[in-house]
Design a protein around this motif. Structure first.
Motif, PDB file in Angstrom:
ATOM      1  N   GLY B  77     -29.632   2.513  14.862  1.00 32.06           N
ATOM      2  CA  GLY B  77     -28.608   2.091  15.822  1.00 32.06           C
ATOM      3  C   GLY B  77     -29.129   2.071  17.252  1.00 32.06           C
ATOM      4  N   THR B  78     -30.413   1.782  17.388  1.00 26.92           N
ATOM      5  CA  THR B  78     -31.018   1.788  18.726  1.00 26.92           C
ATOM      6  C   THR B  78     -31.684   0.441  18.952  1.00 26.92           C
ATOM      7  OG1 THR B  78     -31.456   4.148  18.463  1.00 26.92           O
ATOM      8  CG2 THR B  78     -32.632   3.008  20.223  1.00 26.92           C
ATOM      9  N   THR B  79     -31.112  -0.346  19.829  1.00 30.92           N
ATOM     10  CA  THR B  79     -31.640  -1.683  20.082  1.00 30.92           C
ATOM     11  C   THR B  79     -32.531  -1.665  21.316  1.00 30.92           C
ATOM     12  OG1 THR B  79     -29.675  -2.668  19.107  1.00 30.92           O
ATOM     13  CG2 THR B  79     -30.994  -4.087  20.534  1.00 30.92           C
ATOM     14  N   VAL B  80     -33.743  -2.129  21.158  1.00 33.38           N
ATOM     15  CA  VAL B  80     -34.657  -2.216  22.296  1.00 33.38           C
ATOM     16  C   VAL B  80     -34.240  -3.411  23.155  1.00 33.38           C
ATOM     17  CG1 VAL B  80     -37.050  -2.626  22.989  1.00 33.38           C
ATOM     18  CG2 VAL B  80     -36.540  -1.126  21.043  1.00 33.38           C
ATOM     19  N   THR B  81     -34.049  -3.171  24.440  1.00 29.93           N
ATOM     20  CA  THR B  81     -33.642  -4.262  25.325  1.00 29.93           C
ATOM     21  C   THR B  81     -34.795  -4.731  26.208  1.00 29.93           C
ATOM     22  OG1 THR B  81     -32.808  -2.603  26.874  1.00 29.93           O
ATOM     23  CG2 THR B  81     -31.210  -3.610  25.371  1.00 29.93           C
ATOM     24  N   SER B  82     -35.782  -3.870  26.424  1.00 33.25           N
ATOM     25  CA  SER B  82     -36.971  -4.349  27.136  1.00 33.25           C
ATOM     26  C   SER B  82     -38.143  -3.395  26.926  1.00 33.25           C
ATOM     27  CB  SER B  82     -36.662  -4.552  28.625  1.00 33.25           C
ATOM     28  OG  SER B  82     -37.254  -3.557  29.418  1.00 33.25           O
ATOM     29  N   VAL B  83     -39.330  -3.994  26.977  1.00 30.86           N
ATOM     30  CA  VAL B  83     -40.570  -3.211  26.964  1.00 30.86           C
ATOM     31  C   VAL B  83     -41.383  -3.704  28.154  1.00 30.86           C
ATOM     32  CG1 VAL B  83     -42.744  -2.772  25.762  1.00 30.86           C
ATOM     33  CG2 VAL B  83     -40.605  -2.802  24.473  1.00 30.86           C
ATOM     34  N   ARG B  84     -41.677  -2.759  29.072  1.00 26.67           N
ATOM     35  CA  ARG B  84     -42.421  -3.136  30.290  1.00 26.67           C
ATOM     36  C   ARG B  84     -43.665  -2.264  30.414  1.00 26.67           C
ATOM     37  NH1 ARG B  84     -37.589  -2.181  32.381  1.00 26.67           N
ATOM     38  NH2 ARG B  84     -38.319  -0.428  33.639  1.00 26.67           N
ATOM     39  N   ARG B  85     -44.693  -2.847  31.006  1.00 23.33           N
ATOM     40  CA  ARG B  85     -45.919  -2.103  31.276  1.00 23.33           C
ATOM     41  C   ARG B  85     -45.652  -1.115  32.409  1.00 23.33           C
ATOM     42  NH1 ARG B  85     -50.183  -0.403  29.545  1.00 23.33           N
ATOM     43  NH2 ARG B  85     -52.187  -0.603  30.579  1.00 23.33           N
ATOM     44  N   THR B  86     -46.131   0.118  32.261  1.00 22.86           N
ATOM     45  CA  THR B  86     -46.117   1.059  33.387  1.00 22.86           C
ATOM     46  C   THR B  86     -47.558   1.442  33.652  1.00 22.86           C
ATOM     47  OG1 THR B  86     -45.815   2.879  31.833  1.00 22.86           O
ATOM     48  CG2 THR B  86     -43.824   1.961  32.832  1.00 22.86           C
ATOM     49  N   GLY B  87     -47.791   2.442  34.480  1.00 17.80           N
ATOM     50  CA  GLY B  87     -49.159   2.825  34.857  1.00 17.80           C
ATOM     51  C   GLY B  87     -50.095   2.943  33.668  1.00 17.80           C
ATOM     52  N   ASP B  88     -49.794   3.828  32.731  1.00 22.04           N
ATOM     53  CA  ASP B  88     -50.732   4.053  31.636  1.00 22.04           C
ATOM     54  C   ASP B  88     -50.079   3.820  30.281  1.00 22.04           C
ATOM     55  OD1 ASP B  88     -49.001   6.128  31.717  1.00 22.04           O
ATOM     56  OD2 ASP B  88     -50.493   7.687  31.266  1.00 22.04           O
ATOM     57  N   GLY B  89     -48.992   3.077  30.267  1.00 21.62           N
ATOM     58  CA  GLY B  89     -48.343   2.834  28.982  1.00 21.62           C
ATOM     59  C   GLY B  89     -47.186   1.859  29.135  1.00 21.62           C
ATOM     60  N   TYR B  90     -46.110   2.157  28.477  1.00 21.52           N
ATOM     61  CA  TYR B  90     -44.982   1.231  28.446  1.00 21.52           C
ATOM     62  C   TYR B  90     -43.677   1.987  28.629  1.00 21.52           C
ATOM     63  CZ  TYR B  90     -48.474  -1.995  26.870  1.00 21.52           C
ATOM     64  OH  TYR B  90     -49.594  -2.775  26.825  1.00 21.52           O
ATOM     65  N   ARG B  91     -42.722   1.331  29.283  1.00 24.86           N
ATOM     66  CA  ARG B  91     -41.369   1.866  29.366  1.00 24.86           C
ATOM     67  C   ARG B  91     -40.492   1.028  28.440  1.00 24.86           C
ATOM     68  NH1 ARG B  91     -39.431   3.811  34.808  1.00 24.86           N
ATOM     69  NH2 ARG B  91     -40.822   5.438  34.014  1.00 24.86           N
ATOM     70  N   VAL B  92     -39.879   1.716  27.492  1.00 27.92           N
ATOM     71  CA  VAL B  92     -39.054   1.047  26.491  1.00 27.92           C
ATOM     72  C   VAL B  92     -37.595   1.331  26.816  1.00 27.92           C
ATOM     73  CG1 VAL B  92     -38.499   0.881  24.029  1.00 27.92           C
ATOM     74  CG2 VAL B  92     -40.866   1.318  24.750  1.00 27.92           C
ATOM     75  N   ALA B  93     -36.865   0.282  27.192  1.00 26.09           N
ATOM     76  CA  ALA B  93     -35.440   0.448  27.466  1.00 26.09           C
ATOM     77  C   ALA B  93     -34.665   0.130  26.203  1.00 26.09           C
ATOM     78  CB  ALA B  93     -35.016  -0.476  28.597  1.00 26.09           C
ATOM     79  N   THR B  94     -33.691   0.967  25.866  1.00 29.22           N
ATOM     80  CA  THR B  94     -32.848   0.714  24.703  1.00 29.22           C
ATOM     81  C   THR B  94     -31.394   0.835  25.116  1.00 29.22           C
ATOM     82  OG1 THR B  94     -32.443   2.945  23.855  1.00 29.22           O
ATOM     83  CG2 THR B  94     -34.601   1.985  23.369  1.00 29.22           C
ATOM     84  N   ASP B  95     -30.512   0.469  24.225  1.00 29.47           N
ATOM     85  CA  ASP B  95     -29.095   0.635  24.537  1.00 29.47           C
ATOM     86  C   ASP B  95     -28.678   2.105  24.478  1.00 29.47           C
ATOM     87  OD1 ASP B  95     -29.393   0.850  21.824  1.00 29.47           O
ATOM     88  OD2 ASP B  95     -27.717  -0.468  21.292  1.00 29.47           O
ATOM     89  N   ARG B  96     -29.638   2.970  24.166  1.00 25.30           N
ATOM     90  CA  ARG B  96     -29.346   4.410  24.174  1.00 25.30           C
ATOM     91  C   ARG B  96     -30.347   5.160  25.041  1.00 25.30           C
ATOM     92  NH1 ARG B  96     -28.150   5.778  17.928  1.00 25.30           N
ATOM     93  NH2 ARG B  96     -27.257   7.649  18.840  1.00 25.30           N
ATOM     94  N   GLY B  97     -30.765   4.530  26.109  1.00 28.05           N
ATOM     95  CA  GLY B  97     -31.628   5.219  27.064  1.00 28.05           C
ATOM     96  C   GLY B  97     -33.059   4.726  27.050  1.00 28.05           C
ATOM     97  N   GLU B  98     -33.878   5.286  27.934  1.00 28.93           N
ATOM     98  CA  GLU B  98     -35.260   4.824  28.102  1.00 28.93           C
ATOM     99  C   GLU B  98     -36.261   5.814  27.517  1.00 28.93           C
ATOM    100  OE1 GLU B  98     -35.199   1.901  31.925  1.00 28.93           O
ATOM    101  OE2 GLU B  98     -36.021   3.900  32.228  1.00 28.93           O
ATOM    102  N   LEU B  99     -37.392   5.267  27.139  1.00 24.45           N
ATOM    103  CA  LEU B  99     -38.486   6.082  26.611  1.00 24.45           C
ATOM    104  C   LEU B  99     -39.759   5.649  27.328  1.00 24.45           C
ATOM    105  CD1 LEU B  99     -37.944   5.448  22.817  1.00 24.45           C
ATOM    106  CD2 LEU B  99     -37.895   7.728  23.836  1.00 24.45           C
ATOM    107  N   ASP B 100     -40.631   6.587  27.611  1.00 19.80           N
ATOM    108  CA  ASP B 100     -41.956   6.230  28.098  1.00 19.80           C
ATOM    109  C   ASP B 100     -42.960   6.556  27.010  1.00 19.80           C
ATOM    110  OD1 ASP B 100     -41.666   5.167  30.710  1.00 19.80           O
ATOM    111  OD2 ASP B 100     -40.967   7.150  31.345  1.00 19.80           O
TER     112      ASP B 100
END
Lengths: 182, 391
Positions: B77-100
């Protein structure tokens, strides 16, 4: 591969394919023909230049085509009928394809003959029956190929040639045609 | 595999485990692969019918078991809404919060959206149009004629079941892959596996792009292990027409090139069976049945080139014209102009970005469920190397 030679520079074509993958604008060609009415149903069409690889291009020389209708159509028969030119295009396109594919597959050709027949019910163009179409009802192409290859390999050559043929596509699929008057 | 290497990870799933198998496919769907081929790392099919074919719901059950068996940290039940490059990895935005995270494995598949030709919009509104995402069963469609577009596994299966429902069916056929269900007494996919065809690596394939967009072979998984090809459909009175090329004046216009796409598929099948026979001979494979070649597909003498869409003959259209991946959420420039992920054997063109579960990702086998094991092993090894190098 190196021993066979059908006279097709396949390497140049493969190189062009690689280059044009990255530069689709250079792959846009425009072919042109200019036609002049002579008299009756006789016209003369000339072809010399075309556009492609981002620039105007020229054939080495101009080619002139006379088109008319035969005497059984009460015409002068100064040249072949326009619909016969489609057969010229189809036969030559498929034959070019056979030679190219054979070269690419390392198959030496000795002879390639094609007979093309198009069945045409002329009641369409005469307006004699509105259920009859103007163009060909069907077209049959018969190849006779002598080559250093099995029957299956020769059939595969002919199938691949159809798959990559500009004229086969133009005849078997609809094309948007616009005609204007200036 | 990530756990074995002590790499912290989570698995994000927009719906529930096996979501598309549960919600985005038709009722009668079964796997094309026989059960004995169905397996994931450490868990193989162990049911009573190794030669059968799992239904979509059975496969969803198998994937549930696998999720439990592997202890994968799945966040459903977690939909990824965006994946963006950050300094040394990726920031994954979901409809239930962000993950690095330092690495992302994209396993969203190649079949996220139906792919329709532009002229679908020109079909008269009184004709019901469904894609293979919405189609569930024949009763969903109005009575009357159906035009099925596409002759992949999906197209031939739906054409057959719609014909069996009593509806007149026309099947529009472009380039396709013909396969018999069994060959010389074995499932044809046994031959693909055993003879090494499926081992062919991405860099050994002449035209990889073509191999990756090849339609699925004309196969169906039935208890009878029946062949379902154009000949079968013609015998059921399914009308075959060429590839649908355009809509003009309320009429569908079909290519006059049907004969050649059929010839191409027949020739290709003969060559494939020849590969099997050569392998059987050279590997001393015993077989009770000798090599055989299926009869060439009979093409109707004059396939229709035009079909009036306004006359009532066709009441519905089923678009079995394939799928496209959806990377609209991927804010990293790794998607080509045709909307496909740029990757080499699962290593995406961006540091720490990986792909799994795409057609012919590393080998021909990658297109099938049991192909994931070797792919995942290779991709995880690369990923671990990337993390170690970055650390």
């Amino acid at each position: 591969m190196t021993a066979i030679d059908n006279g097709v520079n396949v390497q140049a074509l493969l190189d062009a394919r690689d280059v044009l993958k990255g530069t689709p604008e250079a792959a846009q060609f425009t072919w042109r023909a200019s036609s002049t009415w002579q008299n009756g149903v006789h016209s003369t069409t000339r072809i010399q230049n075309f556009y492609g690889l981002g620039a105007e291009q020229n054939h080495k020389s101009e080619t002139v085509f006379e088109a008319d209708h035969p005497e059984v159509f009460a015409a002068q028969d100064n040249g072949i009928t326009p619909i016969e030119y489609l057969l010229v295009g189809l036969a030559s396109c498929l034959t070019a394809g056979v030679a190219s594919v054979a070269q690419n597959r390392g198959i030496q050709l000795r002879s390639v003959e094609a007979t093309v027949e198009g069945n045409h019910d002329i009641r369409g163009i005469l307006g004699a029956d509105s259920d009859v179409r103007n163009g060909y009802n069907d077209i049959r192409v018969a190849f006779r190929i002598d080559a250093d290859a099995s029957q299956e390999e020769i059939e595969a050559l002919v199938a691949q040639s159809q798959k990559r043929s500009a004229v086969f596509d133009a005849l078997t699929n609809p094309t948007d045609v616009s005609v204007s008057v200036s | 595999m990530l756990t074995e290497r002590s790499i912290d990870h989570v698995v994000l799933e927009r719906g529930e485990v096996a979501n598309s198998w549960r919600r985005e496919r038709w009722d009668s769907l079964r796997l094309l692969t026989p059960n004995w081929q169905t397996g994931l790392p450490g868990l193989r099919y162990d049911g009573p019918d190794p030669d059968g074919y799992l239904t979509a719901i059975e496969l969803a059950g198998f994937l549930d078991r696998y999720a439990a068996f592997s202890g994968a940290p799945v966040r459903t039940g977690t939909t990824v809404t965006s994946v963006r490059r950050t300094g040394d990895g990726y920031r994954v935005a979901t409809d239930r919060g962000e993950l690095d995270c330092r690495a992302v494995v994209i396993a969203s598949g190649a079949c996220n959206r139906p792919s329709l030709p532009p002229f679908a919009a020109a079909v008269p509104p009184e004709i019901v149009q469904v894609t293979t995402f919405d189609y569930r069963r024949p009763d969903d469609l109005p009575d009357g004629g159906v035009l099925v577009v596409g002759a992949s596994a999906t197209g031939v299966q739906l054409a057959a079941e719609l014909r069996r429902s009593g509806r007149p069916v026309t099947l529009s056929v472009g380039e396709h892959v013909r396969l018999p269900r069994t060959y010389r007494g074995r499932d044809v996919l046994w031959w693909m596996d055993a003879s090494g065809v499926w081992d062919q690596r991405h860099d050994e394939i002449d035209d990889l792009e073509r191999a990756r967009r090849l339609p699925s072979p004309q196969l169906v998984g039935t208890p009878e292990r029946a062949t379902l090809d154009l000949g079968t459909l013609a015998a059921m009175d399914v009308e075959l027409v060429g590839r649908w090329a355009a809509v003009r004046d309320g009429r569908a216009l079909f290519s006059g090139g049907l004969r050649n796409v059929v010839a191409l598929a027949d020739l290709k099948l003969d060559r494939l069976l020849g590969t099997f026979d050569d392998w059987a001979r050279s590997s001393g494979q015993e077989s009770a049945t000798p090599p055989q070649r299926p009869a060439p597909t009979a093409v109707p003498p004059s396939p229709r080139l035009r079909l009036d869409l306004c006359g009532g003959e066709i009441r519905s259209i089923v678009w079995a014209t394939g799928y496209r991946p959806d990377y609209s959420w991927l804010d990293v420039p790794v998607v080509d102009p045709k909307g496909r992920l740029r990757h080499t054997a699962g290593v995406v063109d961006g540091p720490g970005l990986y792909a799994l579960g795409l057609p012919v990702l590393r080998r021909r086998r990658s297109s099938y469920i049991h192909g994931i094991e070797d792919d995942a092993r290779a991709v995880v090894a690369h990923l671990a190397g990337h993390l170690a190098a970055a650390a």
